[in-house]
Design a protein around this motif. Structure first.
Motif, PDB file in Angstrom:
ATOM      1  N   ARG A  36       6.670  -2.424  10.896  1.00  0.00           N
ATOM      2  CA  ARG A  36       5.760  -3.515  11.270  1.00  0.00           C
ATOM      3  C   ARG A  36       5.652  -4.582  10.188  1.00  0.00           C
ATOM      4  NH1 ARG A  36       0.717  -3.928  14.343  1.00  0.00           N
ATOM      5  NH2 ARG A  36       0.319  -6.155  14.446  1.00  0.00           N
ATOM      6  N   MET A  37       5.676  -4.138   8.931  1.00  0.00           N
ATOM      7  CA  MET A  37       5.491  -5.107   7.855  1.00  0.00           C
ATOM      8  C   MET A  37       6.661  -6.078   7.724  1.00  0.00           C
ATOM      9  SD  MET A  37       2.525  -5.027   6.815  1.00  0.00           S
ATOM     10  CE  MET A  37       2.036  -4.546   8.455  1.00  0.00           C
ATOM     11  N   HIS A  80      -6.033  11.324  13.936  1.00  0.00           N
ATOM     12  CA  HIS A  80      -6.296   9.921  14.284  1.00  0.00           C
ATOM     13  C   HIS A  80      -7.585   9.843  15.109  1.00  0.00           C
ATOM     14  CE1 HIS A  80      -5.013   5.776  14.581  1.00  0.00           C
ATOM     15  NE2 HIS A  80      -3.944   6.089  13.882  1.00  0.00           N
ATOM     16  N   SER A  83      -4.825  -4.383  17.036  1.00  0.00           N
ATOM     17  CA  SER A  83      -3.628  -4.366  16.181  1.00  0.00           C
ATOM     18  C   SER A  83      -2.474  -5.188  16.755  1.00  0.00           C
ATOM     19  CB  SER A  83      -3.178  -2.923  15.962  1.00  0.00           C
ATOM     20  OG  SER A  83      -2.011  -2.888  15.179  1.00  0.00           O
ATOM     21  N   HIS A  84      -2.226  -5.050  18.085  1.00  0.00           N
ATOM     22  CA  HIS A  84      -1.126  -5.800  18.694  1.00  0.00           C
ATOM     23  C   HIS A  84      -1.631  -6.880  19.646  1.00  0.00           C
ATOM     24  CE1 HIS A  84       0.466  -1.791  17.587  1.00  0.00           C
ATOM     25  NE2 HIS A  84       1.434  -2.515  17.092  1.00  0.00           N
ATOM     26  N   ARG A 144       5.962   1.587   3.513  1.00  0.00           N
ATOM     27  CA  ARG A 144       5.477   0.954   4.748  1.00  0.00           C
ATOM     28  C   ARG A 144       6.542   1.072   5.840  1.00  0.00           C
ATOM     29  NH1 ARG A 144       0.892  -2.310   4.389  1.00  0.00           N
ATOM     30  NH2 ARG A 144       0.696  -1.564   6.510  1.00  0.00           N
ATOM     31  N   ASP A 198       3.554  -9.860  15.929  1.00  0.00           N
ATOM     32  CA  ASP A 198       4.090  -8.821  16.813  1.00  0.00           C
ATOM     33  C   ASP A 198       3.577  -8.974  18.250  1.00  0.00           C
ATOM     34  OD1 ASP A 198       5.716  -6.673  17.244  1.00  0.00           O
ATOM     35  OD2 ASP A 198       4.324  -5.152  16.498  1.00  0.00           O
ATOM     36  N   ARG A 221      -1.393  -6.950   0.080  1.00  0.00           N
ATOM     37  CA  ARG A 221      -1.704  -5.824   0.965  1.00  0.00           C
ATOM     38  C   ARG A 221      -0.486  -5.378   1.768  1.00  0.00           C
ATOM     39  NH1 ARG A 221      -3.219  -4.121   6.016  1.00  0.00           N
ATOM     40  NH2 ARG A 221      -2.016  -5.906   6.758  1.00  0.00           N
ATOM     41  N   ARG A 255      -2.905  11.984  18.681  1.00  0.00           N
ATOM     42  CA  ARG A 255      -2.354  12.404  17.388  1.00  0.00           C
ATOM     43  C   ARG A 255      -3.456  13.095  16.584  1.00  0.00           C
ATOM     44  NH1 ARG A 255      -0.951   6.510  15.781  1.00  0.00           N
ATOM     45  NH2 ARG A 255      -2.815   6.353  17.054  1.00  0.00           N
ATOM     46  N   ARG A 269       5.966   4.170  15.825  1.00  0.00           N
ATOM     47  CA  ARG A 269       6.362   3.460  14.609  1.00  0.00           C
ATOM     48  C   ARG A 269       5.150   3.492  13.667  1.00  0.00           C
ATOM     49  NH1 ARG A 269       7.055  -2.792  15.443  1.00  0.00           N
ATOM     50  NH2 ARG A 269       4.851  -2.566  15.742  1.00  0.00           N
ATOM     51  N   SER A 270       5.364   3.858  12.432  1.00  0.00           N
ATOM     52  CA  SER A 270       4.225   3.983  11.528  1.00  0.00           C
ATOM     53  C   SER A 270       4.672   3.835  10.084  1.00  0.00           C
ATOM     54  CB  SER A 270       3.560   5.344  11.734  1.00  0.00           C
ATOM     55  OG  SER A 270       2.511   5.519  10.829  1.00  0.00           O
ATOM     56  N   ASP A 271       3.708   3.819   9.179  1.00  0.00           N
ATOM     57  CA  ASP A 271       4.013   3.866   7.751  1.00  0.00           C
ATOM     58  C   ASP A 271       4.187   5.332   7.364  1.00  0.00           C
ATOM     59  OD1 ASP A 271       3.442   1.100   7.712  1.00  0.00           O
ATOM     60  OD2 ASP A 271       1.315   1.509   7.356  1.00  0.00           O
ATOM     61  N   SER A 296      -6.569   1.207  14.282  1.00  0.00           N
ATOM     62  CA  SER A 296      -5.438   0.954  13.384  1.00  0.00           C
ATOM     63  C   SER A 296      -5.860   0.264  12.087  1.00  0.00           C
ATOM     64  CB  SER A 296      -4.432   0.050  14.110  1.00  0.00           C
ATOM     65  OG  SER A 296      -3.563  -0.561  13.198  1.00  0.00           O
ATOM     66  N   ALA A 297      -5.122   0.581  11.034  1.00  0.00           N
ATOM     67  CA  ALA A 297      -5.386  -0.050   9.732  1.00  0.00           C
ATOM     68  C   ALA A 297      -4.981  -1.523   9.704  1.00  0.00           C
ATOM     69  CB  ALA A 297      -4.662   0.706   8.641  1.00  0.00           C
ATOM     70  N   ARG A 298      -4.470  -2.020  10.804  1.00  0.00           N
ATOM     71  CA  ARG A 298      -4.228  -3.463  10.905  1.00  0.00           C
ATOM     72  C   ARG A 298      -5.526  -4.238  10.648  1.00  0.00           C
ATOM     73  NH1 ARG A 298      -1.199  -7.308   9.942  1.00  0.00           N
ATOM     74  NH2 ARG A 298      -1.326  -9.144  11.230  1.00  0.00           N
TER      75      ARG A 298
HETATM   76  C1  EPS Z   1      -0.785   1.536  11.775  1.00  0.00           C
HETATM   77  C2  EPS Z   1       0.527   1.659  12.247  1.00  0.00           C
HETATM   78  C3  EPS Z   1       1.548   0.656  11.919  1.00  0.00           C
HETATM   79  C4  EPS Z   1       1.207  -0.019  10.606  1.00  0.00           C
HETATM   80  C5  EPS Z   1      -0.208  -0.586  10.759  1.00  0.00           C
HETATM   81  C6  EPS Z   1      -1.205   0.511  10.814  1.00  0.00           C
HETATM   82  O1  EPS Z   1       1.544  -0.384  12.858  1.00  0.00           O
HETATM   83  P1  EPS Z   1       2.447  -0.330  14.188  1.00  0.00           P
HETATM   84  O2  EPS Z   1       1.891   0.777  14.999  1.00  0.00           O
HETATM   85  O3  EPS Z   1       2.276  -1.683  14.793  1.00  0.00           O
HETATM   86  O4  EPS Z   1       3.846  -0.126  13.694  1.00  0.00           O
HETATM   87  O5  EPS Z   1       2.130  -1.012  10.279  1.00  0.00           O
HETATM   88  O6  EPS Z   1      -0.522  -1.415   9.707  1.00  0.00           O
HETATM   89  C7  EPS Z   1      -0.568  -2.733   9.933  1.00  0.00           C
HETATM   90  C8  EPS Z   1      -0.184  -3.311  11.048  1.00  0.00           C
HETATM   91  C9  EPS Z   1      -1.095  -3.490   8.825  1.00  0.00           C
HETATM   92  O7  EPS Z   1      -1.191  -4.722   8.935  1.00  0.00           O
HETATM   93  O8  EPS Z   1      -1.432  -2.870   7.804  1.00  0.00           O
HETATM   94  C10 EPS Z   1      -1.814   2.484  12.232  1.00  0.00           C
HETATM   95  O9  EPS Z   1      -1.522   3.308  13.096  1.00  0.00           O
HETATM   96  O10 EPS Z   1      -2.939   2.414  11.729  1.00  0.00           O
END
Ligand code: EPS
Length: 394
Positions: free
Chosen positions: A49-50, A108, A10-11, A46, A81, A40, A105, A346-348, A130-132
């Protein structure tokens, strides 16, 4: 047959993917894929991150002068990011002390991932669970979506409910959907309409209730799930097969949908609702009109016996509320084996609108595979010709 593979944290630096088995001479541009990536990333609910990511794909291989070569197509999406994570996500060992994530968590992959892969840092799990990852899955799936679209097979989706904000009854939404599906753009028209709403809902009143619910969840540090619906039009009769379990296309579609992060229920049509009704209320009668077979209803959702029946495909998926809460649930600090609050990250707050876009894309490789299996062809010209001559719609 199509094969897809994604990779990337994801990162980390980037998400990468390969799709193999796409016929030659199909027009394909990064712009076509980017449109799905943009969709998407939208939606009310959201997180931060978006605002950082503006996903754009680079096509590295398999395309020349705007047309596919029949060779593997590889894609990359750079994570913007990453510049904030270079040490934490470095490939090489770093000298600095990097803080470890030690509190899982609930809901998760954190806890199971730690034990399965023998990690002392849950960061290693979070990054791939992660859903990334869906960014690359959508990008690869968009290639299959293009193949289908060139044959007139169109896909769309809308959000049916978020939390308890939902349509009162099926009839109110079905009449709207029927109108849209009957137009030239078929199921894609459903998305065209839904995309006008920040929660991808076709009804303004329901949409404002959804937004209110998300606002309330956000305020109390909570999250929300919901139900999305995917439609596909232009499918001929006979994709998939009843002859062997793994060739049933409903099984394959369910796998594709269920493997999207946080999707916990999938039904074809109103599978669960139908379970409580009499057979006479559920099955779509077979009628004759001017010596043609017609169906007046589509409760089967476009599939009978694991085979497409020429009616629009209709799949529903339930998404659980996101498991990262700002008002954390109880958990355990695994480094000290002591009770602790789950980590705030940080999350949605709600990603149901985005999940609908992911869902409509991930069905594309399943359907494109079935089309290639039935009609075949190494080049798009060949496939188009066979499809035009042999596809039977009833
Ligand atoms: C996500 C947590 C968040 C979301 C992420 C999925 O990311 P972060 O932890 O970097 O803030 O923004 O979704 C995406 C990055 C995406 O591209 O959809 C998680 O925990 O799954």
């Amino acid at each position: 047959m199509l094969r897809l593979l994604t990779a990337g944290e994801s990162h980390g630096r980037a998400l990468v993917g390969i799709i193999e088995g796409v016929p030659s001479n199909m027009e394909l541009s990064a712009g076509y894929i980017d449109r799905q990536l943009f969709r998407r990333q939208q939606g009310y609910g959201r997180g931060g991150r978006m605002k950082i990511e503006t996903d754009k794909v680079e096509i590295l291989t398999g395309v020349r002068h705007g047309k596919t070569l029949g060779s593997p197509i590889s894609l990359v999406i750079w994570n913007r990011d990453f510049e904030n994570w270079e040490d934490k996500m470095a490939v090489e060992a770093v000298l600095k002390e990097i803080e470890k994530v030690v509190i899982a968590r609930p809901g998760h992959a954190d806890l199971v991932g730690k034990y399965k892969y023998f990690f002392d840092d849950i960061r290693n799990v979070i990054e791939r669970a992660s859903a990334r990852e869906t960014a690359m899955r959508v990008a690869l799936s968009a290639v299959a979506r293009k193949l289908l679209s060139d044959l007139g097979i169109k896909i769309g989706s809308h959000v049916f409910s978020i939390g308890t904000a939902s349509y009162k009854d099926r009839d109110s939404i079905d009449s709207v959907l029927l109108g849209i599906l009957g137009r030239k753009n078929g199921a894609e028209g459903v998305s065209d309409e839904a995309d006008k709403s920040e929660v991808r809902c076709l009804d303004e009143n329901v949409a404002s209730k959804m937004v209110q619910q998300i606002k309330r969840a956000k305020k109390s540090g909570d999250t929300l799930g919901g139900v999305v619906e995917v439609y596909v039009t232009g499918l001929p009769i006979g994709l998939g097969s009843y002859v062997e379990f793994d060739r049933k296309i409903d099984g394959q579609l369910a796998q594709a949908m269920m493997s999207i992060q946080a999707i916990k229920g999938v039904e074809i049509g109103e599978g669960f609702e139908n379970a409580g009704k009499f057979g006479s209320e559920v099955h779509d009668e077979i009628l004759l009109r001017n010596r043609k077979i017609v169906r007046l209803t589509n409760r089967a959702g476009g599939l009978e016996g694991g085979v497409t029946n020429g009616q629009p495909l209709w799949i529903r998926a339930a998404m659980k509320p996101i498991s990262t809460l700002m008002k954390p649930l109880r958990s355990v600090d695994l480094s000290k084996m002591k009770p602790a609050e789950a980590r705030r990250e940080r999350s949605d707050f709600c990603a149901v609108p985005a999940a609908g876009v992911v869902a409509e894309n991930v069905v594309a490789p399943v359907l494109a595979n079935a089309v290639l299996e039935k009609f075949g062809g190494d080049s798009m010209g060949e496939l188009k010709q066979r499809f035009a001559q042999e596809a039977f719609f009833g």
